[in-house]
Design a protein around this motif. Structure first.
Motif, PDB file in Angstrom:
ATOM      1  N   ASN A 532       0.817  -1.216   0.000  1.00  0.00           N
ATOM      2  CA  ASN A 532       0.000   0.000   0.000  1.00  0.00           C
ATOM      3  C   ASN A 532       0.850   1.266   0.000  1.00  0.00           C
ATOM      4  N   ARG A 533       2.127   1.118  -0.452  1.00  0.00           N
ATOM      5  CA  ARG A 533       3.046   2.244  -0.645  1.00  0.00           C
ATOM      6  C   ARG A 533       3.346   2.972   0.657  1.00  0.00           C
ATOM      7  N   GLN A 534       3.408   2.253   1.721  1.00  0.00           N
ATOM      8  CA  GLN A 534       4.023   2.765   2.932  1.00  0.00           C
ATOM      9  C   GLN A 534       5.459   2.262   3.000  1.00  0.00           C
ATOM     10  N   LEU A 567       7.110   2.562  10.644  1.00  0.00           N
ATOM     11  CA  LEU A 567       6.304   2.518   9.419  1.00  0.00           C
ATOM     12  C   LEU A 567       5.718   3.902   9.188  1.00  0.00           C
ATOM     13  N   ASN A 569       4.273   6.931   6.009  1.00  0.00           N
ATOM     14  CA  ASN A 569       3.766   7.136   4.664  1.00  0.00           C
ATOM     15  C   ASN A 569       4.839   7.793   3.803  1.00  0.00           C
ATOM     16  N   ASP A 570       4.618   7.742   2.516  1.00  0.00           N
ATOM     17  CA  ASP A 570       5.548   8.365   1.576  1.00  0.00           C
ATOM     18  C   ASP A 570       5.577   9.872   1.805  1.00  0.00           C
ATOM     19  N   GLU A 572       6.295  11.398   4.613  1.00  0.00           N
ATOM     20  CA  GLU A 572       5.964  11.768   5.986  1.00  0.00           C
ATOM     21  C   GLU A 572       7.228  11.843   6.832  1.00  0.00           C
TER      22      GLU A 572
END
Length: 635
Positions: A532-534, A567, A569-570, A572
């Motif tokens: 999920n692109r994390q 973990l 997000n992109d 972040e």
């Protein structure tokens, strides 16, 4: 002894009618019967022979089986179905004329076992170790007509398709067990999840339900029947479908166009055993060819397929049956994809703050200088705080200009370490905190007053220092998915170690060795881009420096570091480390008892207060770079 290997392909034979004499091969050997006999600590399978035959054996798994090919033999007695009783781990025995000159015997086992083969002139004996040997012997020559076995055999050649009725068929526990074994795979799967329940539903209806849910075309092979009773709760549809098929002894086979073909495992294995093999060279673009070998080995047909990595050209040499080699190539191409790049910007902030506050009072009490000039009263004083005249340098001087000396003046002063005390009279002198002082004071206040024939001089010193050091490092690194990257800025500091117990070349000089320790700013990051692109990152950030040690070891290395897994997000920014260390030191010195008085105690002592505060803050921001070319020109 041989060990049954865990093989993924399924190759079995089934009972087939005895071939007519015209179809028999030219071999002289004959197979007359098969028996299962108990023995001390083992169970034996005895194959009765006549004539010379050659024995070839290999093993299969899922379920565990031992396959014997009797080359140069023909089956001269009707094939009798096994009665299904578990005799020392032997669950089933099947045998048939596999080829005109080959009789194949398949022994189904409840688990992988060690075995030993003895070949004689009249029989072949296969022995398995067993804990349970209290059972009745079985022989095909005396067996009654049995009921159909739990797992029907499949004939080599053109035998009709078999109806699937395995012991697991329709068993909900088998489905639950399969899903439990693949729990980790289900957690990571991104396939749509399904919740459904069946009660004695036909396998064709179940396949149709999965087809409607997934949007895939699912074709059930001819002759495949069975009922399903199971309950699926929030599971990936592909894993749930596989669990249903496993419980029925079935498997799926991908066909061109994304079609899924449901087939019997035995039919699939039998087809693999008759289809010719093919070899292809597949060049790998992004991954290392050797790293893909373990993934593909589990897919090729066991016993017939192979995978070899060509490191010189970064390619795979794949050998497999023609019906499966396209699937192997597609599987490798799906793995050989360009992994995303991850650009990581970090900021490491170190703040050192030191506050120091020194304050104290010292005083001097003694007789005035008039005692030296006039000699009117004894001199009582110390010469450590206030410089006073030296009595030995007294000279008469004329102060009013009449030519007659009317006063005595000292031309020199006493050294600071000398004391003048005249024991006569009732004069007194005193010192307070004479040895205490503030180094480079910012404030010096001197107060002097005369009390009778005495002089009281007070010295007030004060200093407050604030030191602030702010170190910021901003390392940046770009790496591929699942590969560690490290940025190191610093120096290698030499440390010399002297071994006093050894000497160099007998000279009596101790041997010295030098080692180098890395210091500076070090950041190591291993990113993983999720579906999920994390971005899941393992981060190690460290700052170290060399400090002079107060003892004879010379130097110490001060280190601040943080290790974390996070973990984000992109794009972040996350704080992966925050540390504050505060050290407060208060020291007080002065006149005993008086320095401890409330409020007034400050008049009789020196107070030093030091506070050190160290702050560590680490910020990190990752960015996914799918295409380096567009990424560099698009922003």
């Amino acid at each position: 002894m041989k060990r049954i290997a865990a093989l993924a392909a399924a190759l079995v034979v089934a009972a087939a009618p005895t071939l007519p004499a015209s179809a028999r091969g030219a071999g002289d050997g004959e197979v007359r019967g098969v028996s299962v006999l108990p023995a001390a600590g083992k169970v034996s399978v005895v194959i009765d022979l006549r004539g010379a035959v050659q024995v070839q054996d290999f093993t299969l798994a899922n379920p565990a089986r031992l396959v014997l090919d009797l080359e140069g033999a023909r089956l001269t007695s009707p094939a009798v179905l096994y009665d299904g009783q578990n005799r020392g781990g032997i669950k089933n025995i099947r045998y048939a004329q596999f080829r005109p000159d080959v009789v194949r015997v398949v022994i189904d086992l409840d688990a992988a076992k060690d075995y030993h083969i003895d070949k004689g002139d009249a029989q072949v004996t296969v022995s398995f170790g067993a804990d349970r040997t209290a059972f009745d012997a079985w022989s095909s020559q005396y067996a009654a007509t049995p009921t159909p076995p739990a797992q029907p055999p499949v004939a080599g050649g053109d035998a009709p398709a078999a109806t699937v009725t395995t012991p697991m068929a329709g068993n909900p526990a088998a489905v639950d067990q399969f899903l439990a074994m693949h729990h980790a795979e289900a957690e990571q799967s991104q396939a749509p999840r399904i919740t459904v329940q069946w009660d004695k539903a036909d396998i064709a209806d179940v396949a149709a339900g999965f087809s409607a849910f997934s949007g895939r075309t699912i074709v059930v092979g001819k002759g495949i029947t069975g009922t399903v009773s199971a309950e699926i709760k929030n599971q990936p549809w592909d894993l749930a479908f596989q669990a249903i098929l496993e419980s029925q002894g079935l498997a799926w086979q991908p066909l061109p166009g994304g079609i899924i073909n449901v087939v019997n495992k035995a039919d699939l294995a039998r087809a693999d055993s008759t289809v010719p093999v093919e070899t292809r060279l597949v060049r790998i673009n992004y991954a290392k060819a050797s790293a893909l070998v373990p993934s593909l080995v589990s897919m090729v047909a066991k016993g017939r397929g192979s995978v070899v990595a060509d490191t010189a050209h970064n390619a795979l040499v794949i050998t497999d049956v023609q019906s499966r080699i396209d699937q192997d190539v597609s599987f490798i191409q799906a793995l050989d994809v360009r992994t995303p790049q991850v650009s990581i910007q970090a900021k490491i902030i170190f703040v050192d703050r030191t506050d120091a506050e020194d304050m104290g009072i010292k005083y001097d009490l003694g007789t005035g200088s008039g005692c030296l000039l006039t000699g009117a009263h004894p001199c009582q004083f110390f010469n450590q705080l206030v410089q006073r005249p030296d009595p030995s340098t007294l000279k008469p001087v004329d102060t009013n200009g009449d030519g007659v000396p009317d006063a005595v003046v000292a031309t020199g002063t006493l050294p600071a370490d000398q004391t003048v005390v005249d024991l006569g009279g009732n004069a007194l002198s005193a010192l307070g905190n004479a040895s205490q002082e503030v180094i480079n004071p910012a404030l010096q206040l001197i107060f002097s007053t005369a009390v009778g024939n005495f002089n009281l001089t007070s010295f007030v010193e004060a200093l407050q220092t604030v030191q602030l050091a702010d170190l910021q490092a901003e390392p940046s690194v770009t790496t591929s998915d699942n590969h560690a990257a490290e940025v190191l800025v610093g120096a290698k500091v030499p440390f010399r170690t002297i071994d006093v117990s050894s000497t160099a070349n007998g000279s009596g000089v101790p041997t010295a060795t030098v080692t180098f320790e890395q210091t500076g700013i070090d950041m190591k990051v291993t990113p993983h881009v999720t579906a999920n692109r994390q971005i899941l990152m393992e981060v190690h950030a460290e700052n170290s420096s060399v400090q002079t040690a107060p003892v004879d070891i010379g130097y110490t290395i001060q280190t601040q570091q943080a290790d974390n897994q996070i973990l984000v997000n992109d794009g972040e920014t996350a704080v992966i480390g925050g540390l504050t260390v505060t050290s407060v030191t208060v020291s007080k010195s002065g006149i005993p008892f008086l320095v401890d008085l409330p409020i007034l105690g400050k008049l009789f002592g020196f107070t030093t207060q030091s506070e050190e505060r160290r702050d560590l803050l680490i910020l990190i921001t990752p960015h996914i770079i799918d295409d380096l070319t567009t990424s560099s020109t698009g922003n």
